[in-house]
Motif scaffolding. Structure first.
Motif, PDB file in Angstrom:
ATOM      1  N   ILE A   1     124.502  79.799  40.336  1.00 38.85           N
ATOM      2  CA  ILE A   1     124.870  81.090  41.005  1.00 38.85           C
ATOM      3  C   ILE A   1     124.520  82.445  40.035  1.00 38.85           C
ATOM      4  N   ALA A   2     125.731  82.268  39.018  1.00 36.02           N
ATOM      5  CA  ALA A   2     125.529  83.468  38.177  1.00 36.02           C
ATOM      6  C   ALA A   2     124.360  83.888  37.641  1.00 36.02           C
ATOM      7  N   ASN A   3     123.505  82.594  36.839  1.00 35.78           N
ATOM      8  CA  ASN A   3     122.109  83.422  37.043  1.00 35.78           C
ATOM      9  C   ASN A   3     121.496  83.296  37.206  1.00 35.78           C
ATOM     10  N   ALA A   4     121.358  83.410  38.723  1.00 35.96           N
ATOM     11  CA  ALA A   4     120.807  83.472  39.907  1.00 35.96           C
ATOM     12  C   ALA A   4     120.511  84.935  39.580  1.00 35.96           C
ATOM     13  N   PHE A   5     122.169  85.240  40.082  1.00 36.67           N
ATOM     14  CA  PHE A   5     122.299  86.770  40.682  1.00 36.67           C
ATOM     15  C   PHE A   5     122.041  87.519  39.262  1.00 36.67           C
ATOM     16  N   THR A   6     121.878  86.762  38.266  1.00 37.52           N
ATOM     17  CA  THR A   6     122.136  88.004  36.772  1.00 37.52           C
ATOM     18  C   THR A   6     120.908  88.372  36.698  1.00 37.52           C
ATOM     19  N   ALA A   7     119.601  87.220  36.777  1.00 42.79           N
ATOM     20  CA  ALA A   7     117.972  87.285  36.866  1.00 42.79           C
ATOM     21  C   ALA A   7     118.084  88.631  37.916  1.00 42.79           C
ATOM     22  N   ILE A   8     118.345  88.497  38.653  1.00 39.24           N
ATOM     23  CA  ILE A   8     118.099  89.159  39.791  1.00 39.24           C
ATOM     24  C   ILE A   8     118.302  90.585  39.297  1.00 39.24           C
ATOM     25  N   LEU A   9     119.160  91.129  38.828  1.00 40.03           N
ATOM     26  CA  LEU A   9     119.657  92.076  38.500  1.00 40.03           C
ATOM     27  C   LEU A   9     118.581  92.544  36.761  1.00 40.03           C
ATOM     28  N   VAL A  10     118.959  91.857  36.249  1.00 45.11           N
ATOM     29  CA  VAL A  10     118.165  91.906  35.333  1.00 45.11           C
ATOM     30  C   VAL A  10     116.215  92.111  35.174  1.00 45.11           C
ATOM     31  N   PHE A  11     115.957  90.835  35.812  1.00 43.73           N
ATOM     32  CA  PHE A  11     114.828  91.978  36.903  1.00 43.73           C
ATOM     33  C   PHE A  11     114.369  93.311  37.798  1.00 43.73           C
ATOM     34  N   ILE A  12     115.786  93.853  38.413  1.00 47.25           N
ATOM     35  CA  ILE A  12     115.910  95.106  39.312  1.00 47.25           C
ATOM     36  C   ILE A  12     115.532  95.662  37.736  1.00 47.25           C
ATOM     37  N   MET A  13     116.429  95.924  36.497  1.00 46.40           N
ATOM     38  CA  MET A  13     116.387  96.386  34.849  1.00 46.40           C
ATOM     39  C   MET A  13     114.692  96.112  34.304  1.00 46.40           C
ATOM     40  N   VAL A  14     113.922  95.646  34.962  1.00 44.35           N
ATOM     41  CA  VAL A  14     113.051  95.815  34.451  1.00 44.35           C
ATOM     42  C   VAL A  14     111.874  96.242  34.870  1.00 44.35           C
TER      43      VAL A  14
END
Length: 84
Positions: free
Chosen positions: A64-77
């Protein structure tokens, strides 16, 4: 739920939420000049691998943590590419 699972969820929440202020700031100011695209791409790849690892081991906090982090990092990209 075991206490160690609770610890995992707390750690996951804190490390994931650490990205929220950066995403909000970049979105609000429409500026990403001080953000490294390479760093965020490497981070995105890393958290996707961690998410796969969490799925493989059946670890909900890691997944769960890495799924949400991936979303946030993708938004930053996306913001970095958009406000370039």
């Amino acid at each position: 739920m075991h206490k160690i699972e609770i610890l995992g969820f707390v750690a996951a929440t804190l490390t994931t939420m650490a990205f929220v202020p950066q995403v909000f700031k970049a979105w609000k100011e429409r500026s990403t000049t001080d953000i490294s695209l390479v760093m965020y791409l490497v981070m995105l790849f890393g958290v996707i691998l961690w998410m796969i690892y969490g799925i493989y081991h059946g670890s909900l906090p890691i997944t769960i943590a890495n799924a949400f982090t991936a979303i946030l990092v993708f938004i930053m990209v996306v913001l970095k590419l958009k406000y370039k």
